[in-house]
Structures are given as C-alpha cells and as structure tokens.
Design a protein around this motif. Structure first.
Motif, PDB file in Angstrom:
ATOM      1  N   CYS A   1      16.218 -20.483 -10.436  1.00  0.00           N
ATOM      2  CA  CYS A   1      16.832 -20.578 -11.756  1.00  0.00           C
ATOM      3  C   CYS A   1      18.204 -21.213 -11.602  1.00  0.00           C
ATOM      4  O   CYS A   1      19.059 -20.684 -10.902  1.00  0.00           O
ATOM      5  CB  CYS A   1      16.947 -19.200 -12.390  1.00  0.00           C
ATOM      6  SG  CYS A   1      17.634 -19.257 -14.038  1.00  0.00           S
TER       7      CYS A   1
ATOM      8  N   LYS B   1       5.288 -25.976 -13.702  1.00  0.00           N
ATOM      9  CA  LYS B   1       5.910 -24.682 -13.988  1.00  0.00           C
ATOM     10  C   LYS B   1       7.358 -24.798 -14.450  1.00  0.00           C
ATOM     11  O   LYS B   1       7.930 -23.836 -14.932  1.00  0.00           O
ATOM     12  CB  LYS B   1       5.877 -23.803 -12.739  1.00  0.00           C
ATOM     13  CG  LYS B   1       4.482 -23.403 -12.333  1.00  0.00           C
ATOM     14  CD  LYS B   1       4.527 -22.484 -11.151  1.00  0.00           C
ATOM     15  CE  LYS B   1       3.129 -22.063 -10.747  1.00  0.00           C
ATOM     16  NZ  LYS B   1       3.161 -21.157  -9.603  1.00  0.00           N
TER      17      LYS B   1
ATOM     18  N   THR C   1      14.379 -23.766 -14.788  1.00  0.00           N
ATOM     19  CA  THR C   1      13.742 -22.763 -13.945  1.00  0.00           C
ATOM     20  C   THR C   1      12.269 -23.082 -13.731  1.00  0.00           C
ATOM     21  O   THR C   1      11.635 -23.745 -14.546  1.00  0.00           O
ATOM     22  CB  THR C   1      13.891 -21.351 -14.538  1.00  0.00           C
ATOM     23  OG1 THR C   1      13.334 -20.404 -13.630  1.00  0.00           O
ATOM     24  CG2 THR C   1      13.211 -21.234 -15.875  1.00  0.00           C
ATOM     25  N   ASP C   2      11.752 -22.584 -12.622  1.00  0.00           N
ATOM     26  CA  ASP C   2      10.321 -22.653 -12.340  1.00  0.00           C
ATOM     27  C   ASP C   2       9.780 -21.262 -12.013  1.00  0.00           C
ATOM     28  O   ASP C   2       8.772 -21.112 -11.353  1.00  0.00           O
ATOM     29  CB  ASP C   2      10.014 -23.648 -11.219  1.00  0.00           C
ATOM     30  CG  ASP C   2      10.573 -23.220  -9.878  1.00  0.00           C
ATOM     31  OD1 ASP C   2      11.300 -22.207  -9.821  1.00  0.00           O
ATOM     32  OD2 ASP C   2      10.282 -23.893  -8.873  1.00  0.00           O
ATOM     33  N   ASN C   3      10.464 -20.234 -12.453  1.00  0.00           N
ATOM     34  CA  ASN C   3      10.162 -18.818 -12.236  1.00  0.00           C
ATOM     35  C   ASN C   3      10.451 -18.362 -10.813  1.00  0.00           C
ATOM     36  O   ASN C   3      10.309 -17.191 -10.516  1.00  0.00           O
ATOM     37  CB  ASN C   3       8.720 -18.464 -12.604  1.00  0.00           C
ATOM     38  CG  ASN C   3       8.480 -18.553 -14.088  1.00  0.00           C
ATOM     39  OD1 ASN C   3       9.393 -18.397 -14.892  1.00  0.00           O
ATOM     40  ND2 ASN C   3       7.244 -18.838 -14.465  1.00  0.00           N
TER      41      ASN C   3
END
Length: 78
Positions: free
Chosen positions: A48, A24, A43-45
C-alpha cells in the motif's frame, strides 16, 4: 499508514506495484478539504503506497501518472 515524501519515489513504486500485479492493483484519489490536499493511494492488497500534496505542480505530475496507469490498464499490456 505512512506517506511517501518524494513524488519520484511514489511514481516509481506505483508503477512497480502495477506491473507486478496488474489485475489486483487499484488507485484511489481523495481530496481532503480540512487540510486542502489531495491524497492518492495505490495498492494491490499486499503493498500500500500513499502520497499527499497541496502543490499545483505535483497535481499536474499526479494527473500524468494516473493517466499513464489508466493507459496501461485500458490497453491490457504489461
């Protein structure tokens, strides 16, 4: 969003984000012509991280960090 001040803190946090969610995680680099600085976002959702610099030495460090992350991504290893 807040920028991380220290490159070492950004580097460790970015690697941690990637290792926690390798499928991700994404990294975006953008050059800001108005302020003459490079902005990097990882970011990985969920998390951030942002960092910006106008220093030539830090640009070399960022290049090395991005290269290491790309090696991890290409090898498929965690």
């Amino acid at each position: 969003m807040v920028y991380i001040d220290s490159f070492d803190d950004f580097e460790k946090a970015a690697e941690r984000v990637y290792l926690n969610a390798p499928m991700k995680t994404r990294c975006v680099m953008k050059y800001d012509h108005v302020n003459s600085c490079l902005k990097v976002k990882v970011t990985d959702n969920v998390v951030c991280l942002q960092y910006k610099t106008d220093s030539q030495q830090e640009l070399k460090k960022l290049e090395k960090l991005i290269s290491n992350l790309m090696k991890h991504m290409a090898s498929g290893e965690r």
